[in-house]
Every structure is written in structure tokens, then in C-alpha cells.
Design a protein around this motif. Structure first.
Motif, PDB file in Angstrom:
ATOM      1  N   GLU A  40       0.698  -1.212   0.075  1.00 18.38           N
ATOM      2  CA  GLU A  40      -0.008  -0.089  -0.131  1.00 18.38           C
ATOM      3  C   GLU A  40       0.969   1.307   0.168  1.00 18.38           C
ATOM      4  O   GLU A  40       0.629   2.183  -0.643  1.00 18.38           O
ATOM      5  N   LEU A  43       2.756   1.482  -3.506  1.00 19.09           N
ATOM      6  CA  LEU A  43       1.681   1.991  -4.612  1.00 19.09           C
ATOM      7  C   LEU A  43       1.199   3.283  -4.423  1.00 19.09           C
ATOM      8  O   LEU A  43       0.976   4.189  -5.406  1.00 19.09           O
ATOM      9  N   GLN A  47       1.816   6.321  -7.132  1.00 17.24           N
ATOM     10  CA  GLN A  47       0.477   7.097  -7.598  1.00 17.24           C
ATOM     11  C   GLN A  47       0.880   8.721  -7.442  1.00 17.24           C
ATOM     12  O   GLN A  47       0.371   9.501  -8.334  1.00 17.24           O
ATOM     13  N   PHE A  77       4.888  -2.786 -11.202  1.00 14.99           N
ATOM     14  CA  PHE A  77       3.886  -1.744 -10.763  1.00 14.99           C
ATOM     15  C   PHE A  77       4.412  -0.393 -11.211  1.00 14.99           C
ATOM     16  O   PHE A  77       3.429   0.530 -11.728  1.00 14.99           O
ATOM     17  N   PHE A  90      -6.119   0.922  -6.449  1.00 17.37           N
ATOM     18  CA  PHE A  90      -6.087  -0.336  -5.903  1.00 17.37           C
ATOM     19  C   PHE A  90      -6.611  -0.431  -4.561  1.00 17.37           C
ATOM     20  O   PHE A  90      -7.104   0.642  -4.032  1.00 17.37           O
ATOM     21  N   LEU A 104      -5.957  -4.220  -8.211  1.00 16.57           N
ATOM     22  CA  LEU A 104      -5.510  -3.179  -8.844  1.00 16.57           C
ATOM     23  C   LEU A 104      -6.026  -3.055 -10.321  1.00 16.57           C
ATOM     24  O   LEU A 104      -6.233  -3.892 -11.121  1.00 16.57           O
TER      25      LEU A 104
END
Length: 108
Positions: A40, A43, A47, A77, A90, A104
Motif C-alpha cells: 500500500e 503503490l 501514484q 507496478f 488499488f 489493481l
């Protein structure tokens, strides 16, 4: 333990579709509960980056060491984020004390 036993075998789900005149690719898989926080965080960081930031992180990750417990998906990713022209989202859904379902969705 990485010896190819059935305990290491993972099954995933991959879908392709369209929503609001945009195409998306969505994937899902079971992950260990202990990996959720790390994934988490990674990601969320990915982002937050712009194109130049993603390019820089991609190169750094190629040269770096894979995080403990990772199957090498960090570069994957980042590559998804670089190719997802309209971003990605996600989610994690806790299934039990040991596993969560990870999904995702990347908009192309």
C-alpha cells in the motif's frame, strides 16, 4: 519456501473492460497480510509521481535490491503506472488474519 510446492502456487484474476469511454485492465490476487502495508505504501508513492518521477524511480528500482518478501513486482507496478495514461487505483480486502485480496485497476 520457494521449492515449487503447492503452498507457493498463486492464482490471479485478470480482466479487461471499458468504463466511461476508457479502457482498463484489472488484476487481483491473494497477498499475505504482512505484505499489505508495504504494498500500500509503495503503490501510494507510485501514484503520487509524475512521468519524470516514475522514470527516475523505475531506473532506481532496476539498479536496487528487491524488498524482502517481494516476488520482484516493484518494477512491474512502476511500469504499469508509466503506461496507464489515466492512472490506476488499488484496494485490499482482508479475508482473514493471514491473507487479503489485492486488486489493481489501470486505465489505459
Amino acid at each position: 519456501d520457494g521449492d515449487g510446492s503447492a503452498g507457493d502456487l498463486r492464482y490471479g484474476v485478470l480482466t479487461v473492460g471499458s468504463q466511461n469511454d476508457r479502457y482498463f485492465i484489472s488484476c487481483g490476487n491473494l497477498v499475505e497480510q504482512r505484505d499489505v502495508e508495504r504494498l500500500e505504501s509503495s503503490l501510494t508513492h507510485i501514484q503520487s509521481l509524475d512521468k519524470d518521477g516514475l522514470k527516475s524511480l523505475y531506473k532506481e528500482t532496476l539498479r536496487g535490491v528487491v524488498p524482502e518478501g517481494s516476488k520482484g513486482a516493484g518494477v512491474g507496478f512502476i511500469d504499469i503506472a508509466r503506461r496507464a495514461e489515466h492512472g490506476f487505483e488499488f484496494d485490499f480486502t482482508e479475508l482473514d488474519d493471514e491473507r487479503s485480496y489485492f486488486c489493481l485497476k489501470a486505465y489505459i
